[in-house]
Each structure stands twice: as C-alpha cells, then as structure tokens.
Enzyme design. Structure first.
Site, PDB file in Angstrom:
ATOM      1  N   PRO A   1       0.817  -1.219   0.000  1.00 38.81           N
ATOM      2  CA  PRO A   1       0.000   0.000   0.000  1.00 38.81           C
ATOM      3  C   PRO A   1       0.855   1.275   0.000  1.00 38.81           C
ATOM      4  O   PRO A   1       0.331   2.358  -0.250  1.00 38.81           O
ATOM      5  CB  PRO A   1      -0.806  -0.102   1.303  1.00 38.81           C
TER       6      PRO A   1
ATOM      7  N   ASP B   1     -10.681  -0.468 -25.742  1.00 44.12           N
ATOM      8  CA  ASP B   1     -11.419  -0.601 -24.497  1.00 44.12           C
ATOM      9  C   ASP B   1     -11.184   0.574 -23.551  1.00 44.12           C
ATOM     10  O   ASP B   1     -10.523   1.539 -23.879  1.00 44.12           O
ATOM     11  CB  ASP B   1     -11.112  -1.938 -23.823  1.00 44.12           C
TER      12      ASP B   1
ATOM     13  N   ARG C   1      -2.983  -8.509 -21.077  1.00 47.30           N
ATOM     14  CA  ARG C   1      -3.843  -8.136 -22.199  1.00 47.30           C
ATOM     15  C   ARG C   1      -3.142  -7.187 -23.166  1.00 47.30           C
ATOM     16  O   ARG C   1      -3.613  -6.991 -24.284  1.00 47.30           O
ATOM     17  CB  ARG C   1      -5.168  -7.507 -21.779  1.00 47.30           C
TER      18      ARG C   1
ATOM     19  N   GLU D   1       2.917  -8.983   8.786  1.00 43.73           N
ATOM     20  CA  GLU D   1       2.863  -7.512   8.890  1.00 43.73           C
ATOM     21  C   GLU D   1       3.773  -6.836   7.877  1.00 43.73           C
ATOM     22  O   GLU D   1       3.844  -5.614   7.816  1.00 43.73           O
ATOM     23  CB  GLU D   1       3.245  -7.058  10.305  1.00 43.73           C
TER      24      GLU D   1
HETATM   25  C1  9WO Z   1      -0.876  -3.896   7.868  1.00 47.41           C
HETATM   26  C2  9WO Z   1      -1.307  -2.821   8.598  1.00 47.41           C
HETATM   27  C3  9WO Z   1      -1.928  -2.731   9.827  1.00 47.41           C
HETATM   28  C4  9WO Z   1      -2.270  -1.465  10.300  1.00 47.41           C
HETATM   29  C5  9WO Z   1      -1.986  -0.340   9.556  1.00 47.41           C
HETATM   30  C6  9WO Z   1      -1.376  -0.435   8.337  1.00 47.41           C
HETATM   31  C7  9WO Z   1      -1.060  -1.679   7.885  1.00 47.41           C
HETATM   32  N1  9WO Z   1      -0.482  -2.018   6.757  1.00 47.41           N
HETATM   33  C8  9WO Z   1      -0.351  -3.347   6.758  1.00 47.41           C
HETATM   34  C9  9WO Z   1       0.243  -4.000   5.663  1.00 47.41           C
HETATM   35  O1  9WO Z   1       0.654  -3.332   4.743  1.00 47.41           O
HETATM   36  N2  9WO Z   1       0.322  -5.346   5.699  1.00 47.41           N
HETATM   37  C10 9WO Z   1       0.874  -5.981   4.537  1.00 47.41           C
HETATM   38  C11 9WO Z   1       0.046  -7.138   4.067  1.00 47.41           C
HETATM   39  C12 9WO Z   1       2.298  -6.376   4.619  1.00 47.41           C
HETATM   40  C13 9WO Z   1       2.766  -6.648   3.213  1.00 47.41           C
HETATM   41  C14 9WO Z   1       1.802  -7.509   2.396  1.00 47.41           C
HETATM   42  N3  9WO Z   1       0.452  -7.213   2.667  1.00 47.41           N
HETATM   43  C15 9WO Z   1      -0.287  -6.443   1.833  1.00 47.41           C
HETATM   44  C16 9WO Z   1       0.011  -5.944   0.575  1.00 47.41           C
HETATM   45  N4  9WO Z   1      -1.500  -6.007   2.148  1.00 47.41           N
HETATM   46  N5  9WO Z   1      -1.981  -5.253   1.154  1.00 47.41           N
HETATM   47  C17 9WO Z   1      -1.082  -5.201   0.190  1.00 47.41           C
HETATM   48  C18 9WO Z   1      -1.288  -4.429  -0.991  1.00 47.41           C
HETATM   49  C19 9WO Z   1      -0.402  -4.491  -2.058  1.00 47.41           C
HETATM   50  C20 9WO Z   1      -0.638  -3.695  -3.162  1.00 47.41           C
HETATM   51  N6  9WO Z   1      -1.707  -2.892  -3.232  1.00 47.41           N
HETATM   52  C21 9WO Z   1      -2.593  -2.822  -2.218  1.00 47.41           C
HETATM   53  C22 9WO Z   1      -2.396  -3.583  -1.076  1.00 47.41           C
END
Ligand code: 9WO
Length: 242
Positions: free
Chosen positions: A89, A169, A154, A116
């Site tokens: 994220p 598209d 794609r 985490e």
């Molecule tokens: C856990 C968390 C808890 C409280 C506040 C913030 C937080 N962030 C995370 C977190 O990023 N956990 C991740 C789980 C650790 C790495 C892999 N994970 C992940 C990747 N969750 N979501 C993604 C992701 C990847 C790409 N685009 C959107 C979400």
C-alpha cells in the site's frame, strides 16, 4: 515484460491465475512465462520458518531478510532486466499508464509480502519499485501481483484475439468504457440504442465516443481533469461537444 517471477509463500495462488482465461492462453502461446519462487525453500532452520517477531514488539510477525534475499536471487535467474517490484500500500498507485510501462519495460520480479510485512532492509537493498493497487490492506501481496499480471497480459503482443481490442477498451484514451449490448433486441421491455442497430459505422463510432465521455463526466470527472493523461481523442471530443 515477457517473463515474470513471483516470490511468494503461496505459489498456488499464482498457479490459479496461470490456469485460467487470458493468462492461461498467454502462457500456452509463449507470450508470457510465469515462474514462482517460495522463500520457504531458503529457510535455514529445521522448522522452515521465514517469519520472526518484530523488533520493538507489537502484534504480528515480520518476514525475515535472508530467505527473501535468496529467493529474489533465484527469481532473477532467467528474467531479463529483472526489476524487483514490491506490492504494498506504500507504493505508486497502479493505473493504465503504469500497466503500459510494465508491459513494455523490463521483466519483473514481483515480491509478495505476508504477515505484517518484510524486513525493511530487504526493501532498501533489493527492491527497485513499490506498487499499490489501491488504498486498502490485504492479507498479502499475491492478489495485487495477480492484478498487475492480468492487466499487463492483455497488452502483450499476440495475446488478444482481436489485435486492436486493447486499443478500443476502457482507458485507452483516458475515458471510461461506453455501454455494450447484445441480442435480443428487446429484453424485459428494454431496447437497444437504435444507432447500434443500423449499419452506419461512422455514426456508431461517434455515439460510442460521446457515450464514453458522458459516463466519464458523470462518474469520474477526475479523469478529465488529469492533465498528465494523454488523450487527444478526448480533447477533440470535448471541443466538438461544447
Ligand atoms: C498492515 C497494517 C496494519 C495497520 C496499519 C497499516 C497496515 N499495513 C499493513 C500491511 O501493509 N500489511 C501488509 C500485508 C504487509 C505486506 C503484504 N500485505 C499487503 C500488501 N497487504 N496489502 C497489500 C497491498 C499491495 C498492493 N496494493 C494494495 C495492497
């Protein structure tokens, strides 16, 4: 990107993508090669542990640096260029412009975190870019990696049946997609816009462009205001429309 290597504790998720639909066809026709590397295969302890408790305390576990470092080395064997991409994220937000960059750029190693997250030193030492598919938290990076792969596939030459269907598209000109219809002509009392029933392909093309613009104005006006987007068709439309 022609080859992609995914570093993941859940290679079965990536297998599922390679087994279905357009990604399957891309793999079968040789347009794409997907390999998977499991960091667990590089765990140096008897229990095959790849996670450990976070320094500083707190809930959850962190992926250890050494098994990931070795898995990335393995993943880099046989990919060309091998840009290491961590799905998180915290990354640059994925959009169609980034999808095009990936499709035409170097092969990717997609690094998927679990728990985490991964030890920050791996990100500093090994990761070239971070990509996010949106502002939400998943349980791991695998679904995000699958989104990236499917969006890129794609665009690869020779994958789509219809060669210019990717140009036609949604987002090819920075607009949302127009409405689509198929038989029957009347369904539950609802008809099809009459222009689509006639054979005037010029008129149909103009209707579709106008429909795409109207929907974009109504639902995603932010796309029209994005000056970084290249959309000559859109600008021409806006002029003739006003
Ligand atoms: C856990 C968390 C808890 C409280 C506040 C913030 C937080 N962030 C995370 C977190 O990023 N956990 C991740 C789980 C650790 C790495 C892999 N994970 C992940 C990747 N969750 N979501 C993604 C992701 C990847 C790409 N685009 C959107 C979400």
């Amino acid at each position: 990107m022609r080859r992609v290597a995914v570093v993941t504790l859940f290679p079965e998720l990536i297998d599922a993508l390679a087994a279905c639909g357009m990604t399957r066809r891309a793999v079968e026709c040789g347009a794409l090669d997907i390999s998977r590397v499991n960091p667990r295969d590089f765990a140096d302890n008897a229990y095959r542990r790849v996670d450990d408790r976070p320094y500083g305390g707190g809930p959850g576990m962190v992926m250890m640096a050494e098994p990931l470092d070795q898995a990335i080395d393995r993943a880099l064997d046989g990919v060309d260029g091998g840009r290491v991409t961590y799905l998180s994220p915290q990354g640059r937000r994925l959009d169609q412009a980034l999808v095009r960059e990936i499709a035409t750029g170097p092969d990717r190693v997609l690094l998927c975190g679990r728990y985490e997250g991964v030890d920050e030193r791996v990100i500093e030492r090994r990761v070239d870019e971070e990509i996010s598919i949106g502002d939400y938290v998943l349980a791991g990076g695998e679904l995000a990696a699958m989104v990236v792969i499917e969006a890129v596939v794609r665009l690869l030459p020779g994958v789509l049946g219809n060669a210019d269907s990717a140009d036609q598209d949604s987002f090819s000109d920075g607009l949302l997609d127009c409405r689509h219809y198929t038989r029957p002509e009347t369904w539950q009392g609802m008809t099809v816009p009459s222009v689509l029933l006639g054979g005037n392909h010029d008129a149909i093309h103009r209707w579709r462009q106008a429909d795409a613009l109207a929907r974009t104005r109504a639902r995603r006006p932010d796309l029209l205001n994005d000056a970084s987007r290249e959309a000559p068709a859109r600008r021409r439309l806006e002029r003739t429309d006003e």
